[in-house]
Enzyme design. Structure first.
Site, PDB file in Angstrom:
ATOM      1  N   LYS A  39       0.836  -1.212   0.000  1.00  0.00           N
ATOM      2  CA  LYS A  39       0.000   0.000   0.000  1.00  0.00           C
ATOM      3  C   LYS A  39       0.869   1.260   0.000  1.00  0.00           C
ATOM      4  CE  LYS A  39      -3.761  -2.569   2.091  1.00  0.00           C
ATOM      5  NZ  LYS A  39      -4.447  -3.046   3.305  1.00  0.00           N
ATOM      6  N   ASP A  70     -10.925   2.809   3.610  1.00  0.00           N
ATOM      7  CA  ASP A  70     -11.158   1.359   3.547  1.00  0.00           C
ATOM      8  C   ASP A  70     -12.657   1.071   3.405  1.00  0.00           C
ATOM      9  OD1 ASP A  70      -9.206  -0.560   3.405  1.00  0.00           O
ATOM     10  OD2 ASP A  70      -8.867  -0.686   5.578  1.00  0.00           O
ATOM     11  N   GLN A  91      -4.632  -1.490   9.632  1.00  0.00           N
ATOM     12  CA  GLN A  91      -4.525  -2.830   9.054  1.00  0.00           C
ATOM     13  C   GLN A  91      -5.106  -3.874  10.010  1.00  0.00           C
ATOM     14  OE1 GLN A  91      -3.290  -3.470   5.856  1.00  0.00           O
ATOM     15  NE2 GLN A  91      -4.130  -5.510   6.248  1.00  0.00           N
TER      16      GLN A  91
END
Ligand code: NAP
Length: 283
Positions: free
Chosen positions: A53, A120, A97
């Site tokens: 990422k 997200d 995460q």
């Protein structure tokens, strides 16, 4: 019949080139899109994901911050970090995460992220926006699957889509996105008594389970589009999806590979969401 491949790497390259151009345009207005990634603990797979990422941010000209914290970080300290990033004007997207260590309530942490920076798309406000058709960030994996369908010019109206899996991050939002595009949608899960009876009716199958060979050739209608979200390891340790690729490609019209399918698209859509979060500043 041999299915046509929907190449997630090639599509990602195209979409990331567009992101890079839009980042350059934003920079001309004095705004550099910024993504903050928080990693707690040493999970090996998570380390790879966050590296990819951050690299995608660098490649597209975005600013990125990677915060690594030990697994002993307290929930209160993590919530304080999220709050600081909510207030940081150089950050337009925040990603924590998952999975988090067991002593931290992941949902509480996700709800602490400002919905304006929830790139997200896991915040309850983002889920509600998707459900009601309001503007908001779409979860990156199903969003990437929708882009793959768009890339082959697939018209979902009047089609039957079967989604295997009902997680909050893949299966459920996938079903809502397909519904929004006027597909007739069936969601299957571990309690579905006859999965094959469902998938044989499907014009589009999205497999998001996390088990090898959930979808085999005898379960697929000839010409169907098959999207494989799964990430599994076979006995030789090779990365595989949920779909028996070699068998299903003989029956399907289109198929996504693993690796090189949905995986790169997930990161690409994270870049798109972060960019769009920054672009909103310009109205
Ligand atoms: P998850 O939360 O474990 O959900 C799996 C779903 O599959 C559940 O809804 C479960 O049903 C259902 N299921 C389990 N066994 C089944 C069976 N035999 N038949 C039908 N349904 C069954 O997993 P997830 O987070 O959605 O992820 C799914 C897969 O996608 C994993 O392999 C994950 O690694 C992968 N993934 C890939 C990406 C990417 O970027 N490529 C991103 C995210 C996830 P119940 O609800 O009844 O338990």
């Amino acid at each position: 019949m041999t299915a046509q491949l929907i190449d997630g790497n090639a599509l990602s390259r195209q979409l990331r080139a567009d992101v890079t151009a839009r980042v350059t345009a934003l920079k001309a207005h004095g705004i550099t899109p910024g993504l903050a990634v928080i990693l707690v603990g040493e999970n090996a797979a998570s380390q790879v994901y966050v590296r990819n990422k951050v690299k995608a941010c660098e490649d597209t000209g975005m600013h990125s911050v990677l915060e690594r914290w030990p697994a002993t970080l307290t929930e209160a300290d993590l919530l304080a970090r999220v709050e600081a990033l909510n207030l940081d004007a150089s950050i337009h997207g925040i990603l924590v995460q998952l999975p988090l260590p067991a002593h931290i309530d992941a949902q509480k942490v996700i709800e602490a992220i400002s919905p304006a920076k929830d790139v997200d798309g896991f915040h309850i406000a983002s889920a509600g926006a998707l459900m009601t058709g309001m503007p908001g960030f779409w979860p990156c994996t199903p969003y990437g699957c929708m882009k793959m369908l768009e890339s082959i010019g697939y018209e979902l109206k009047g089609k039957h889509a079967v989604v295997i899996g009902r997680s909050n991050i893949v299966g459920k939002p996938m079903a809502l996105m397909l519904l929004q595009q006027n597909a007739t949608v069936t969601i299957c899960h571990s309690g579905t008594p006859d999965l094959k009876a469902m998938t044989l009716q499907a014009d589009v199958v999205v497999a998001a389970v996390g088990k090898l060979n959930v979808l085999t050739a005898d379960m697929v209608k000839p010409g169907a589009v098959v999207i494989d979200v799964g990430m599994n390891r076979n006995d030789e340790g090779k990365l595989c999806g949920d779909v028996d690729f070699d068998g299903v490609k003989q029956v399907a019209g289109y198929i996504t590979p693993v690796p090189g399918g949905v995986g790169p698209m997930t990161i690409t859509m994270l870049m798109v969401n972060t960019l769009e979060s920054a672009e909103r500043l310009l109205g």
